[in-house]
Design a protein around this motif. Sequence first.
Motif, short mmCIF file in Angstrom:
data_model
loop_
_atom_site.label_atom_id
_atom_site.label_comp_id
_atom_site.label_asym_id
_atom_site.label_seq_id
_atom_site.Cartn_x
_atom_site.Cartn_y
_atom_site.Cartn_z
N LEU A 290 0.70 -1.23 0.13
CA LEU A 290 -0.03 -0.05 -0.05
C LEU A 290 0.98 1.07 -0.11
CD1 LEU A 290 -2.49 1.70 0.39
CD2 LEU A 290 -2.28 1.23 2.82
N VAL A 291 1.82 1.27 1.07
CA VAL A 291 2.75 2.72 1.01
C VAL A 291 3.44 2.59 -0.22
CG1 VAL A 291 4.51 3.49 2.51
CG2 VAL A 291 2.64 2.24 3.65
N LEU A 292 4.13 1.85 -0.69
CA LEU A 292 5.22 1.89 -1.68
C LEU A 292 4.58 2.26 -3.13
CD1 LEU A 292 7.76 -0.82 -0.89
CD2 LEU A 292 8.06 1.89 -0.60
N ASN A 293 3.00 1.69 -3.34
CA ASN A 293 2.33 1.96 -4.37
C ASN A 293 1.80 3.36 -4.42
OD1 ASN A 293 2.63 -0.06 -6.24
ND2 ASN A 293 1.39 -1.41 -5.05
N SER A 294 1.38 3.88 -3.12
CA SER A 294 0.76 4.85 -2.85
C SER A 294 1.92 6.17 -3.31
CB SER A 294 0.15 5.25 -1.48
OG SER A 294 -0.70 4.31 -1.20
#
Length: 366
Positions: A290-294
């Motif tokens: 979630l974090v890296l794709n965001s």
Amino acid sequence: MSINPLANPKGVKLNCELCSKPALLFCTKCRVTYYCDTEHQNIDWIGIHEKICELLIPLKSPITSTCNSEEEREQLKKLKVKRQKDLVYLTRTAGQKLLFEGKYEYAIPAAMQSLKISIEIYGLNSIELVLSYLILGEACIGLRRLTQAEEYLSQAKWTVTKTPDCTPDILSKLHRNLGLLHATKQEYKEALRNLSEDVFYASTFFGTHNIRTSGGYFHMANVFYAQNKLEVAFSLYQQITTIWFDHLSLLVAQRTRQPPPPVGIGPAQYEVERKDYDNLDEAEAAEALLVLNSILEMRSKQTSPSPLIMMELLMALSMLYFVQENYYEAMEYSKDATTFSKKISNLEESKRKSLEDLYKAIETRL
């Protein structure tokens, strides 16, 4: 299968697993879980019940009087508590994973299951219940059920207040959820205050450069981004990327290192000391995704993102998929990282080699 509440034995009330209304259905596999309708049965099945169906049978079955001795009865009680604690960990992890995936409706059954079992083990006022309340609160925030979210978070806060020796990791999670609630209500000043508390307590417990601390940074960055304070937001996004990059690098190194030379004779030759870094559990892996794709999505919106920053971000995603043994996705991100690396005229030799080694490691597994 349907049941008739009027046919229950005298004094026995069977209630829905999710809403506690009188049950009209039960699970035909475990036969110890009940529901008011098919909708709640389906939500529970997808959210958690499929994973724990058979595990519930020994937990919901009474310890019978057929035990040969009091000692045997005590051993069975201890075994039951151990199983309950294992199930609390499993359900909380599953609930947290569903939150990171944005599946808020399905996170609720997992959190409710962990809450019920925690109450059985520890009682109503234990600090052990707080993590379950927080998952329920965050799920309600995601569903925009803010009044209900406030009730769960108030219960968590009350329990923490009544526990003077509450550990910093619990305090961190409480303030993170309060920060999320205020951010959702666009009360940005209060959101940042709570998220700052989150980072403080997490740093105290885990250290500043730790994936468990990075979640607070991420939500702070999102608040700054929402206020169009892009310089601060992207500075925090870069800090988060570096934390995950370094952590995933250790995990990749663990999986790609050569086995140590044999020592001794026979089985003893393999008994050498080794240090393993923690693996990602399913919730941590979902958080990383979630974090890296965001952050990648945010970076991609920039007019001319730094090639070095993009390379490190794409490498982090490649390493994440490598650790999860999804080598096709790992290769795609590794290729994208290589494309950006070619735009860097003065790329450090160590980073160039890290990218090449990652690419080779993925290639050998495809």
